[in-house]
Scaffold this active site. Sequence first.
Site, PDB file in Angstrom:
ATOM      1  N   GLY A   1       9.445  55.968  -4.017  1.00  0.00           N
ATOM      2  CA  GLY A   1       9.716  56.983  -5.026  1.00  0.00           C
ATOM      3  C   GLY A   1      10.214  56.454  -6.346  1.00  0.00           C
ATOM      4  O   GLY A   1      10.621  57.235  -7.213  1.00  0.00           O
TER       5      GLY A   1
ATOM      6  N   GLU B   1      10.618  50.309  -0.549  1.00  0.00           N
ATOM      7  CA  GLU B   1       9.270  50.619  -0.060  1.00  0.00           C
ATOM      8  C   GLU B   1       8.420  51.221  -1.189  1.00  0.00           C
ATOM      9  O   GLU B   1       8.027  52.383  -1.134  1.00  0.00           O
ATOM     10  CB  GLU B   1       9.384  51.599   1.111  1.00  0.00           C
ATOM     11  CG  GLU B   1       8.138  51.781   1.937  1.00  0.00           C
ATOM     12  CD  GLU B   1       8.374  52.812   3.025  1.00  0.00           C
ATOM     13  OE1 GLU B   1       8.286  54.022   2.734  1.00  0.00           O
ATOM     14  OE2 GLU B   1       8.671  52.416   4.163  1.00  0.00           O
ATOM     15  N   PRO B   2       8.159  50.441  -2.226  1.00  0.00           N
ATOM     16  CA  PRO B   2       7.414  50.979  -3.371  1.00  0.00           C
ATOM     17  C   PRO B   2       5.927  51.115  -3.075  1.00  0.00           C
ATOM     18  O   PRO B   2       5.339  50.289  -2.382  1.00  0.00           O
ATOM     19  CB  PRO B   2       7.648  49.917  -4.453  1.00  0.00           C
ATOM     20  CG  PRO B   2       7.768  48.639  -3.664  1.00  0.00           C
ATOM     21  CD  PRO B   2       8.483  49.015  -2.398  1.00  0.00           C
ATOM     22  N   GLY B   3       5.336  52.144  -3.610  1.00  0.00           N
ATOM     23  CA  GLY B   3       3.887  52.297  -3.597  1.00  0.00           C
ATOM     24  C   GLY B   3       3.414  52.420  -5.024  1.00  0.00           C
ATOM     25  O   GLY B   3       2.917  51.484  -5.635  1.00  0.00           O
TER      26      GLY B   3
ATOM     27  N   ARG C   1      -5.198  63.667  -8.849  1.00  0.00           N
ATOM     28  CA  ARG C   1      -3.817  63.996  -9.179  1.00  0.00           C
ATOM     29  C   ARG C   1      -3.670  65.153 -10.181  1.00  0.00           C
ATOM     30  O   ARG C   1      -2.836  66.040  -9.974  1.00  0.00           O
ATOM     31  CB  ARG C   1      -3.069  62.763  -9.703  1.00  0.00           C
ATOM     32  CG  ARG C   1      -2.886  61.663  -8.651  1.00  0.00           C
ATOM     33  CD  ARG C   1      -2.027  60.516  -9.161  1.00  0.00           C
ATOM     34  NE  ARG C   1      -0.625  60.875  -9.202  1.00  0.00           N
ATOM     35  CZ  ARG C   1       0.061  61.093 -10.307  1.00  0.00           C
ATOM     36  NH1 ARG C   1      -0.526  60.977 -11.495  1.00  0.00           N
ATOM     37  NH2 ARG C   1       1.344  61.422 -10.253  1.00  0.00           N
TER      38      ARG C   1
ATOM     39  N   TYR D   1      -1.720  68.039  -8.415  1.00  0.00           N
ATOM     40  CA  TYR D   1      -0.315  68.146  -8.799  1.00  0.00           C
ATOM     41  C   TYR D   1      -0.101  68.689 -10.211  1.00  0.00           C
ATOM     42  O   TYR D   1       1.047  68.916 -10.599  1.00  0.00           O
ATOM     43  CB  TYR D   1       0.360  66.764  -8.774  1.00  0.00           C
ATOM     44  CG  TYR D   1       0.286  65.986  -7.504  1.00  0.00           C
ATOM     45  CD1 TYR D   1       0.740  66.521  -6.304  1.00  0.00           C
ATOM     46  CD2 TYR D   1      -0.210  64.686  -7.493  1.00  0.00           C
ATOM     47  CE1 TYR D   1       0.695  65.786  -5.134  1.00  0.00           C
ATOM     48  CE2 TYR D   1      -0.252  63.934  -6.333  1.00  0.00           C
ATOM     49  CZ  TYR D   1       0.200  64.492  -5.144  1.00  0.00           C
ATOM     50  OH  TYR D   1       0.156  63.753  -3.993  1.00  0.00           O
TER      51      TYR D   1
ATOM     52  N   CYS E   1     -18.584  71.145  -9.207  1.00  0.00           N
ATOM     53  CA  CYS E   1     -18.801  72.589  -9.179  1.00  0.00           C
ATOM     54  C   CYS E   1     -17.503  73.291  -8.778  1.00  0.00           C
ATOM     55  O   CYS E   1     -17.426  73.996  -7.769  1.00  0.00           O
ATOM     56  CB  CYS E   1     -19.925  72.910  -8.191  1.00  0.00           C
ATOM     57  SG  CYS E   1     -20.455  74.631  -8.255  1.00  0.00           S
ATOM     58  N   GLU E   2     -16.449  73.051  -9.556  1.00  0.00           N
ATOM     59  CA  GLU E   2     -15.120  73.626  -9.316  1.00  0.00           C
ATOM     60  C   GLU E   2     -14.427  73.819 -10.658  1.00  0.00           C
ATOM     61  O   GLU E   2     -14.398  72.913 -11.485  1.00  0.00           O
ATOM     62  CB  GLU E   2     -14.253  72.696  -8.446  1.00  0.00           C
ATOM     63  CG  GLU E   2     -14.740  72.507  -7.029  1.00  0.00           C
ATOM     64  CD  GLU E   2     -14.605  73.746  -6.165  1.00  0.00           C
ATOM     65  OE1 GLU E   2     -13.831  74.656  -6.548  1.00  0.00           O
ATOM     66  OE2 GLU E   2     -15.277  73.812  -5.124  1.00  0.00           O
TER      67      GLU E   2
ATOM     68  N   TYR F   1      -2.648  56.488  -5.944  1.00  0.00           N
ATOM     69  CA  TYR F   1      -3.249  57.740  -5.474  1.00  0.00           C
ATOM     70  C   TYR F   1      -4.449  58.134  -6.333  1.00  0.00           C
ATOM     71  O   TYR F   1      -4.725  59.297  -6.555  1.00  0.00           O
ATOM     72  CB  TYR F   1      -2.198  58.861  -5.418  1.00  0.00           C
ATOM     73  CG  TYR F   1      -0.970  58.408  -4.678  1.00  0.00           C
ATOM     74  CD1 TYR F   1      -0.999  58.288  -3.298  1.00  0.00           C
ATOM     75  CD2 TYR F   1       0.189  58.025  -5.356  1.00  0.00           C
ATOM     76  CE1 TYR F   1       0.106  57.811  -2.611  1.00  0.00           C
ATOM     77  CE2 TYR F   1       1.289  57.553  -4.677  1.00  0.00           C
ATOM     78  CZ  TYR F   1       1.245  57.445  -3.294  1.00  0.00           C
ATOM     79  OH  TYR F   1       2.329  56.962  -2.617  1.00  0.00           O
TER      80      TYR F   1
END
Length: 416
Positions: free
Chosen positions: A222, A264-266, A303, A307, A336-337, A372
Amino acid sequence: MQEYNVSFGEKEIALAVERFGSPLWLYDLSVIEKHIWDLRFFGIVRYAQKAAPNINLLSRMNELGVDVDAVSAGEIIRALRAGFTPNQIRFTADIFDKDALALIKEFSIPVNIGSPDMLFQLHEAGIKIPLAIRINPGFGHGHSNKVNTGGEFSKHGIWHGELENVAKKATELGFTIECLHMHIGSGSDYIHLSQVVSAMERTVGNIAALVPELKIISIGGGLPISYKRDEIWHIDLEKYYNIWDSARKRLSNNLGHYLQLEAEPGRYLVANSCILAAEIRAVKKVGKNLFYLIDAGFTDLVRPAFYGAYHHISVIHKNGKATNEEVEAIVAGPLCESCDVFTQEEGGIVVSRKLPLAQVGDLLIIHDAGAYGSAMSSNYNSRLLAAEILWEKGKFTQIRRRQTFEQMLSNEIGDE
């Protein structure tokens, strides 16, 4: 000239697109290396590979001394294929599926349990490995509710009120608890950090007698980054570490033995390392709005649609000549959205962005897309997965080929 977080520039991006096609993911290894170095204070840096799991990125992180987190059987396979030893991998989840349990048993991979039932399933499978326990402290945090991983409405972790019972049962079943883990969501600030630190100290104090072999305190991930260019803000990592380190020292003194601190970084390691390059395929007016339509969609980078996440956007003109003329434009993809829009806020509110005047054939660059991004890509609308390219030692290397139509269809079995 546009400001980039990566070390390659517009010329290199244009050449890469010419060579490898569009849309295209472009990573800079030097940025990942720098961010790993930023966290040198921590005893253990464990990469949350869900952020960007390409095995070429994983193997280079392994060479740089990083351990790895896995949240599925597939991520275990990726980590092993990238050269991590079983002891460098920790499986973190709230359930086991059969594939994951089989791999954990075969390779004796340490596990971070997030549900009491996982404890019994390990015992029933005859697996005795050191345990970490993920704790839900009763509160959470995140830039969106969808990334809040604590509190009564989060599925993650063992509820703090149940922890003592779980620790007792683990001891009765012969398990060693070597790590306590707490992660409440993405983008934590110092206020939430102090709450987490206090919760961790309180938790360890409550169950100290049940965890005599505790070795590691994991602060989770995080760690925030800045996505907006006008934000003059950077997290003070040394301050962040010192707050946790002070708590670690107090806990070590109370327990009577040394504890390691694990991060624990991502997102922190990979977000700024990557851009998504796409080609503008249409420029059109819709009422008062101007749209730039590109050949990347939320099948590439979800994303913003998922989000309402913000990404800085820039333009590279195909003739190589920048223009000072700017317009208000909405950037959208080919799907198509209606939600296939890169300039939107949380709740699906479509907004325009002040961008250079552009035309068909120009490149549109979506910045800070390494976390992501490719990891959450899909074949929705039967669109192909884009290629991934790594900038390393002054040159681009392809680390994932562009998917072909035959590859996309290969597992769809017809009548036999």
